[in-house]
Design a protein around this motif. Structure first.
Motif, PDB file in Angstrom:
ATOM      1  N   GLU A   5     -34.048 -14.811  -9.634  1.00 17.66           N
ATOM      2  CA  GLU A   5     -34.001 -16.076 -10.374  1.00 17.66           C
ATOM      3  C   GLU A   5     -35.396 -16.435 -10.859  1.00 17.66           C
ATOM      4  O   GLU A   5     -36.371 -16.282 -10.123  1.00 17.66           O
ATOM      5  CB  GLU A   5     -33.495 -17.215  -9.485  1.00 17.66           C
ATOM      6  CG  GLU A   5     -32.087 -17.069  -9.028  1.00 17.66           C
ATOM      7  CD  GLU A   5     -31.679 -18.177  -8.081  1.00 17.66           C
ATOM      8  OE1 GLU A   5     -32.525 -19.033  -7.743  1.00 17.66           O
ATOM      9  OE2 GLU A   5     -30.531 -18.181  -7.656  1.00 17.66           O
ATOM     10  N   ARG A  10     -34.650 -21.777 -10.675  1.00 18.69           N
ATOM     11  CA  ARG A  10     -34.731 -22.308  -9.318  1.00 18.69           C
ATOM     12  C   ARG A  10     -34.931 -23.819  -9.316  1.00 18.69           C
ATOM     13  O   ARG A  10     -34.340 -24.529  -8.497  1.00 18.69           O
ATOM     14  CB  ARG A  10     -35.849 -21.620  -8.558  1.00 18.69           C
ATOM     15  CG  ARG A  10     -35.551 -20.148  -8.308  1.00 18.69           C
ATOM     16  CD  ARG A  10     -36.715 -19.423  -7.714  1.00 18.69           C
ATOM     17  NE  ARG A  10     -36.807 -19.731  -6.294  1.00 18.69           N
ATOM     18  CZ  ARG A  10     -37.685 -19.169  -5.488  1.00 18.69           C
ATOM     19  NH1 ARG A  10     -38.554 -18.310  -5.943  1.00 18.69           N
ATOM     20  NH2 ARG A  10     -37.691 -19.493  -4.212  1.00 18.69           N
ATOM     21  N   ARG A  13     -31.620 -25.488 -10.303  1.00 19.44           N
ATOM     22  CA  ARG A  13     -30.688 -25.419  -9.168  1.00 19.44           C
ATOM     23  C   ARG A  13     -31.071 -26.416  -8.073  1.00 19.44           C
ATOM     24  O   ARG A  13     -30.203 -27.050  -7.467  1.00 19.44           O
ATOM     25  CB  ARG A  13     -30.658 -24.013  -8.574  1.00 19.44           C
ATOM     26  CG  ARG A  13     -29.939 -23.008  -9.426  1.00 19.44           C
ATOM     27  CD  ARG A  13     -30.123 -21.615  -8.860  1.00 19.44           C
ATOM     28  NE  ARG A  13     -29.545 -20.616  -9.706  1.00 19.44           N
ATOM     29  CZ  ARG A  13     -28.375 -20.004  -9.460  1.00 19.44           C
ATOM     30  NH1 ARG A  13     -27.718 -20.290  -8.366  1.00 19.44           N
ATOM     31  NH2 ARG A  13     -27.905 -19.122 -10.298  1.00 19.44           N
ATOM     32  N   VAL A  41     -25.078 -24.651  -1.264  1.00 16.18           N
ATOM     33  CA  VAL A  41     -25.200 -23.285  -1.784  1.00 16.18           C
ATOM     34  C   VAL A  41     -26.289 -23.224  -2.858  1.00 16.18           C
ATOM     35  O   VAL A  41     -27.121 -22.313  -2.864  1.00 16.18           O
ATOM     36  CB  VAL A  41     -23.845 -22.779  -2.321  1.00 16.18           C
ATOM     37  CG1 VAL A  41     -24.018 -21.484  -3.100  1.00 16.18           C
ATOM     38  CG2 VAL A  41     -22.858 -22.597  -1.187  1.00 16.18           C
ATOM     39  N   THR A  45     -29.794 -21.046  -2.743  1.00 14.85           N
ATOM     40  CA  THR A  45     -30.209 -20.081  -3.761  1.00 14.85           C
ATOM     41  C   THR A  45     -31.522 -20.496  -4.415  1.00 14.85           C
ATOM     42  O   THR A  45     -32.324 -19.648  -4.786  1.00 14.85           O
ATOM     43  CB  THR A  45     -29.123 -19.886  -4.837  1.00 14.85           C
ATOM     44  OG1 THR A  45     -28.874 -21.121  -5.498  1.00 14.85           O
ATOM     45  CG2 THR A  45     -27.847 -19.334  -4.245  1.00 14.85           C
ATOM     46  N   THR A  48     -34.358 -19.601  -1.741  1.00 11.16           N
ATOM     47  CA  THR A  48     -34.563 -18.166  -1.531  1.00 11.16           C
ATOM     48  C   THR A  48     -34.857 -17.414  -2.822  1.00 11.16           C
ATOM     49  O   THR A  48     -35.471 -16.350  -2.785  1.00 11.16           O
ATOM     50  CB  THR A  48     -33.331 -17.527  -0.863  1.00 11.16           C
ATOM     51  OG1 THR A  48     -32.204 -17.663  -1.718  1.00 11.16           O
ATOM     52  CG2 THR A  48     -33.082 -18.129   0.500  1.00 11.16           C
ATOM     53  N   PHE A  50     -32.592 -16.001  -4.603  1.00 14.02           N
ATOM     54  CA  PHE A  50     -31.599 -14.932  -4.692  1.00 14.02           C
ATOM     55  C   PHE A  50     -30.226 -15.513  -4.927  1.00 14.02           C
ATOM     56  O   PHE A  50     -29.792 -16.423  -4.216  1.00 14.02           O
ATOM     57  CB  PHE A  50     -31.571 -14.113  -3.394  1.00 14.02           C
ATOM     58  CG  PHE A  50     -30.506 -13.057  -3.373  1.00 14.02           C
ATOM     59  CD1 PHE A  50     -30.668 -11.882  -4.070  1.00 14.02           C
ATOM     60  CD2 PHE A  50     -29.339 -13.253  -2.669  1.00 14.02           C
ATOM     61  CE1 PHE A  50     -29.682 -10.909  -4.056  1.00 14.02           C
ATOM     62  CE2 PHE A  50     -28.348 -12.299  -2.640  1.00 14.02           C
ATOM     63  CZ  PHE A  50     -28.513 -11.113  -3.345  1.00 14.02           C
ATOM     64  N   CYS A  51     -29.531 -14.994  -5.928  1.00 17.78           N
ATOM     65  CA  CYS A  51     -28.162 -15.411  -6.217  1.00 17.78           C
ATOM     66  C   CYS A  51     -27.254 -14.192  -6.114  1.00 17.78           C
ATOM     67  O   CYS A  51     -27.434 -13.206  -6.853  1.00 17.78           O
ATOM     68  CB  CYS A  51     -28.080 -16.017  -7.617  1.00 17.78           C
ATOM     69  SG  CYS A  51     -26.413 -16.525  -8.075  1.00 17.78           S
ATOM     70  N   TYR A  54     -25.395 -13.362  -9.370  1.00 20.20           N
ATOM     71  CA  TYR A  54     -26.263 -12.641 -10.306  1.00 20.20           C
ATOM     72  C   TYR A  54     -26.345 -11.169  -9.913  1.00 20.20           C
ATOM     73  O   TYR A  54     -26.296 -10.282 -10.758  1.00 20.20           O
ATOM     74  CB  TYR A  54     -27.673 -13.229 -10.308  1.00 20.20           C
ATOM     75  CG  TYR A  54     -27.887 -14.454 -11.144  1.00 20.20           C
ATOM     76  CD1 TYR A  54     -26.823 -15.106 -11.768  1.00 20.20           C
ATOM     77  CD2 TYR A  54     -29.146 -14.985 -11.318  1.00 20.20           C
ATOM     78  CE1 TYR A  54     -27.027 -16.238 -12.524  1.00 20.20           C
ATOM     79  CE2 TYR A  54     -29.369 -16.102 -12.071  1.00 20.20           C
ATOM     80  CZ  TYR A  54     -28.304 -16.736 -12.689  1.00 20.20           C
ATOM     81  OH  TYR A  54     -28.516 -17.857 -13.443  1.00 20.20           O
TER      82      TYR A  54
END
Length: 63
Positions: A5, A10, A13, A41, A45, A48, A50-51, A54
């Motif tokens: 991401e 980020r 989100r 959730v 994401t 971190t 990380f998705c 994705y």
């Protein structure tokens, strides 16, 4: 878990997660649980970078 991401992704989100979690705590409806789960959730994401969706789709916004 590699970062997939971008910074902008980020931040968006993270802000959206905070808004959803806020509204989840303000309401007592069944939808509040769903908003809370989605918010957590998104927060995970965002923190971190990380998705999993994705990763499954082979998408990366990280440049």
């Amino acid at each position: 878990m590699t970062v997939n991401e971008s910074t902008a992704d980020r931040v968006i989100r993270f802000i959206l997660a905070l808004v959803l979690i806020y509204f989840a705590f303000q309401s007592a409806s069944p939808w509040s649980w769903i908003l809370g789960i989605v918010g957590v959730v998104l927060l995970f994401t965002a923190v971190t970078g990380f998705c999993a969706i994705y990763k499954a789709l082979g998408i990366s916004t990280k440049k």
